[in-house]
Design a protein around this motif. Structure first.
Motif, PDB file in Angstrom:
ATOM      1  N   SER A 291       0.670  -1.369  -0.024  1.00  0.00           N
ATOM      2  CA  SER A 291       0.177   0.135   0.219  1.00  0.00           C
ATOM      3  C   SER A 291       0.857   1.365   0.342  1.00  0.00           C
ATOM      4  O   SER A 291       0.015   2.664  -0.325  1.00  0.00           O
ATOM      5  CB  SER A 291      -0.771  -0.093   0.968  1.00  0.00           C
ATOM      6  OG  SER A 291      -0.265   0.100   2.106  1.00  0.00           O
ATOM      7  N   ASP A 294       2.264   3.149  -3.823  1.00  0.00           N
ATOM      8  CA  ASP A 294       1.178   4.394  -4.284  1.00  0.00           C
ATOM      9  C   ASP A 294       0.629   5.300  -3.823  1.00  0.00           C
ATOM     10  O   ASP A 294       0.220   5.940  -4.203  1.00  0.00           O
ATOM     11  CB  ASP A 294       0.248   3.172  -4.837  1.00  0.00           C
ATOM     12  CG  ASP A 294       0.497   2.402  -6.008  1.00  0.00           C
ATOM     13  OD1 ASP A 294       2.044   2.888  -6.664  1.00  0.00           O
ATOM     14  OD2 ASP A 294      -0.372   1.421  -6.816  1.00  0.00           O
ATOM     15  N   ASP A 295       1.642   5.372  -2.623  1.00  0.00           N
ATOM     16  CA  ASP A 295       1.006   6.385  -1.562  1.00  0.00           C
ATOM     17  C   ASP A 295       1.835   7.065  -2.155  1.00  0.00           C
ATOM     18  O   ASP A 295       3.534   8.077  -1.614  1.00  0.00           O
ATOM     19  CB  ASP A 295       0.949   6.083  -0.429  1.00  0.00           C
ATOM     20  CG  ASP A 295       1.005   7.248   0.763  1.00  0.00           C
ATOM     21  OD1 ASP A 295       0.427   8.431   0.526  1.00  0.00           O
ATOM     22  OD2 ASP A 295       0.697   6.748   1.914  1.00  0.00           O
ATOM     23  N   VAL A 302       5.216   5.539  -7.748  1.00  0.00           N
ATOM     24  CA  VAL A 302       3.578   5.382  -7.562  1.00  0.00           C
ATOM     25  C   VAL A 302       3.634   4.802  -9.469  1.00  0.00           C
ATOM     26  O   VAL A 302       3.844   5.600 -10.284  1.00  0.00           O
ATOM     27  CB  VAL A 302       2.611   6.762  -7.894  1.00  0.00           C
ATOM     28  CG1 VAL A 302       1.768   6.525  -7.747  1.00  0.00           C
ATOM     29  CG2 VAL A 302       3.059   6.827  -6.124  1.00  0.00           C
ATOM     30  N   ASP A 303       2.878   3.484  -8.667  1.00  0.00           N
ATOM     31  CA  ASP A 303       2.672   2.809 -10.458  1.00  0.00           C
ATOM     32  C   ASP A 303       3.276   2.760 -10.634  1.00  0.00           C
ATOM     33  O   ASP A 303       3.259   2.288 -12.275  1.00  0.00           O
ATOM     34  CB  ASP A 303       1.521   4.100 -10.534  1.00  0.00           C
ATOM     35  CG  ASP A 303       0.652   3.576 -12.469  1.00  0.00           C
ATOM     36  OD1 ASP A 303      -0.328   2.201 -11.161  1.00  0.00           O
ATOM     37  OD2 ASP A 303       0.914   3.691 -13.155  1.00  0.00           O
ATOM     38  N   GLU A 377      -8.328  -4.570 -10.543  1.00  0.00           N
ATOM     39  CA  GLU A 377      -8.071  -2.490 -10.616  1.00  0.00           C
ATOM     40  C   GLU A 377      -6.374  -2.749  -9.951  1.00  0.00           C
ATOM     41  O   GLU A 377      -5.923  -3.876  -9.531  1.00  0.00           O
ATOM     42  CB  GLU A 377      -9.072  -1.701  -8.994  1.00  0.00           C
ATOM     43  CG  GLU A 377     -10.421  -1.706  -9.162  1.00  0.00           C
ATOM     44  CD  GLU A 377     -11.343  -1.619  -8.049  1.00  0.00           C
ATOM     45  OE1 GLU A 377     -10.929  -0.840  -7.527  1.00  0.00           O
ATOM     46  OE2 GLU A 377     -12.826  -1.958  -7.898  1.00  0.00           O
ATOM     47  N   ARG A 378      -6.675  -1.611 -10.955  1.00  0.00           N
ATOM     48  CA  ARG A 378      -4.558  -1.545 -10.539  1.00  0.00           C
ATOM     49  C   ARG A 378      -4.177  -1.317  -9.435  1.00  0.00           C
ATOM     50  O   ARG A 378      -3.151  -1.841  -9.478  1.00  0.00           O
ATOM     51  CB  ARG A 378      -4.427  -0.034 -11.812  1.00  0.00           C
ATOM     52  CG  ARG A 378      -3.111   0.455 -12.043  1.00  0.00           C
ATOM     53  CD  ARG A 378      -2.113  -0.525 -12.431  1.00  0.00           C
ATOM     54  NE  ARG A 378      -1.094  -0.719 -12.780  1.00  0.00           N
ATOM     55  CZ  ARG A 378       0.155  -0.992 -12.822  1.00  0.00           C
ATOM     56  NH1 ARG A 378      -0.031  -2.140 -13.634  1.00  0.00           N
ATOM     57  NH2 ARG A 378       1.828  -0.623 -12.301  1.00  0.00           N
ATOM     58  N   GLN A 379      -5.192  -0.651  -8.649  1.00  0.00           N
ATOM     59  CA  GLN A 379      -4.207  -0.350  -6.887  1.00  0.00           C
ATOM     60  C   GLN A 379      -3.759  -1.660  -6.354  1.00  0.00           C
ATOM     61  O   GLN A 379      -3.498  -1.942  -5.846  1.00  0.00           O
ATOM     62  CB  GLN A 379      -4.669   0.534  -6.827  1.00  0.00           C
ATOM     63  CG  GLN A 379      -5.934   0.303  -6.088  1.00  0.00           C
ATOM     64  CD  GLN A 379      -6.956   1.343  -5.103  1.00  0.00           C
ATOM     65  OE1 GLN A 379      -7.703   2.242  -6.133  1.00  0.00           O
ATOM     66  NE2 GLN A 379      -7.077   0.861  -4.196  1.00  0.00           N
ATOM     67  N   TYR A 380      -5.090  -3.152  -7.245  1.00  0.00           N
ATOM     68  CA  TYR A 380      -4.811  -4.113  -6.418  1.00  0.00           C
ATOM     69  C   TYR A 380      -3.945  -4.859  -6.967  1.00  0.00           C
ATOM     70  O   TYR A 380      -4.803  -6.070  -6.789  1.00  0.00           O
ATOM     71  CB  TYR A 380      -5.955  -4.477  -5.421  1.00  0.00           C
ATOM     72  CG  TYR A 380      -7.417  -3.642  -5.084  1.00  0.00           C
ATOM     73  CD1 TYR A 380      -6.912  -3.926  -3.454  1.00  0.00           C
ATOM     74  CD2 TYR A 380      -8.451  -3.037  -5.750  1.00  0.00           C
ATOM     75  CE1 TYR A 380      -7.382  -2.299  -3.008  1.00  0.00           C
ATOM     76  CE2 TYR A 380      -8.556  -1.338  -4.952  1.00  0.00           C
ATOM     77  CZ  TYR A 380      -8.500  -2.084  -3.318  1.00  0.00           C
ATOM     78  OH  TYR A 380      -8.483  -0.929  -2.344  1.00  0.00           O
TER      79      TYR A 380
END
Length: 451
Positions: A291, A294-295, A302-303, A377-380
């Motif tokens: 986590s 990407d914060d 990030v990403d 989803e991208r963030q997961y």
């Protein structure tokens, strides 16, 4: 310094925004409301990268049920000390113990936690809950972690190390995701350009479970192990096998040729910092740190970070070590608090509750969550590789005195990584000390021939 955090009832998952709140509340409304008036409970827990997601999940429980939970938050070692003191008192201070993989067998074997189904014979385990090598069960007669034993705990965080790598740099260099240790080493050397970029950053510091935990995927991935067969009660020490030497030589070589110059001093915070600041091409660490990648308040990448199952030697499966956390109910607290603790665990294990954990940045313990649209989803993006790796996770210790063995490994591995002793001396020395520990507790043990 110990921090006592009182979790009041408040708006569910405060701060996630109106749109996020609506998506969380929808599944909650379809779940039955658990006991509306049970005794308040206190949970003793460690401060960690996944703590905030647990805290926010507890907030959701309070908001839905009206039940009250207090969290007593401590450093890793401090949490263990508080648990040991509480369970040995005439009446325990803590109702739920958040137990690490390094000491939960101590709590089981010592009779310090009650079986959940003894407290509530009607309790049913969610069919999609990860049992994590059946470490939630304990057979007192066999002294084994097997499903024929009693249900002693519920998983809280199914932590295993995963390979984090810079996807953007892989694309630029035309690299493929490594499935073998040889490929990882080649990729790490390709990206290595110190001091602006280290090919891989590893833990090497001595701690409660620091360098040893990060070494396990290499040891197991090369086919080595600490003992011959714990499940069968054979504690012959095999750490100093040829496979063990190959693994340790590899770990040290990575540090020297493609790693950080101060690997022996690196703790988890240093490894995370290297990745989020963009100075590491790879790290192998627990997935709970994902986590932070990407914060935007913490990360310069990030990403850009991707995730993969830990590599292994050709022909062998990935073998990440469990560094998980389990929630058990203390035996020496009043019955009403035990029942209240059961209600929390009954709620916590469900898919709906674990979806909230995921949305709060945590790692779900319910396999059904990994099949939900959220996993696309991208963030997961860590969810699919984690689901692939979890069935191969290895439980390193199945006996109550694990902390004594870990202490031996921490010192020996740290000295080897620092270059104070060679790998052969380190492995033979650790093997000898571990055999003495096991013999002192009358385990069936011995040693293989020294290297």
């Amino acid at each position: 310094m110990t921090t006592n955090i009182r979790i009041p009832r408040r708006t569910l998952l405060k701060g996630i925004g109106a749109a996020g709140l609506g998506s969380v509340l929808a599944p909650l409304s379809s779940r039955p409301l658990y006991a509306a008036s049970v005794a308040p409970i206190t949970i003793v827990i460690n401060q960690s990268p996944w703590f905030d997601s647990f805290r926010r999940t507890v907030e959701a429980y309070e908001a839905e049920t009206g039940n009250k939970v207090e969290l007593d938050v401590n450093p890793f070692a401090g949490s263990l000390e508080k648990q040991r003191n509480s369970v040995r008192a005439s009446q325990g201070q803590y109702d739920i113990l958040i137990m690490n993989s390094g000491w939960f067998t101590e709590m089981y074997g010592g009779g310090f936690v009650d079986s959940i189904t003894d407290i509530d014979p009607g309790f049913q385990l969610d069919p999609d809950l990860y049992t994590l090598n059946d470490t939630i069960y304990y057979n007192a007669e066999k002294k084994s972690l097997t499903s024929d034993g009693k249900l002693m705990s519920i998983p809280v965080s199914p932590l295993i190390p995963m390979l984090y790598y810079r996807g953007d740099l892989y694309k630029e260099a035309g690299l493929e995701v490594p499935k073998t240790f040889d490929a990882l080493e080649a990729n790490a050397k390709k990206l290595h350009n110190p001091p602006s970029m280290y090919g891989i950053v590893q833990r090497g510091a001595r701690g409660p479970a620091t360098v040893s935990y990060d070494f396990y995927p290499y040891l197991y991935g090369f086919g080595g192990n600490i003992f011959r067969n714990q499940s069968e009660g054979d504690f012959t020490v095999t750490l100093n096998s040829e496979e063990g030497r190959t693994a340790l030589d590899y770990y040290i070589r990575l540090a020297k040729e493609a790693g950080h110059p101060k690997t022996a001093a690196n703790d988890q915070a240093n490894v995370i910092q290297a990745m989020v600041t963009g100075t590491a091409g790879h790290v192998m660490m627990v997935i709970s740190a994902a986590s932070q990648m990407d914060d935007p308040d913490k990360s310069a990448v990030v990403d850009k970070v991707e995730y993969a199952v830990p590599p292994s030697a050709p022909g062998l499966p990935t073998a990440p070590a469990l560094g998980h956390w389990l929630a058990g109910i203390s035996r020496n607290v009043p019955d009403d608090r035990k029942r209240a603790a059961v209600e929390f665990l009954r709620w916590f294990q469900t898919k709906a509750a674990q979806l909230e954990t995921a949305k709060a940045g945590g790692i779900p313990v319910n396999a059904a969550v990994y099949k939900e649209p959220i996993a696309e989803e991208r963030q997961y993006r860590w969810m699919k590789p984690l689901a692939e790796a979890l069935p191969h996770a290895v439980n390193s210790y199945q006996f109550p005195q694990a902390s004594e063995v870990i202490a031996v490994l921490e010192l020996g591995l740290n000295r080897a990584v620092a270059g104070e002793i060679g790998s052969v001396e380190a492995l033979n020395g650790m093997a000898g000390e571990i055999e003495k520990i096991m013999a002192g507790y009358n385990y069936r043990t011995g040693q293989i021939s020294p290297l």
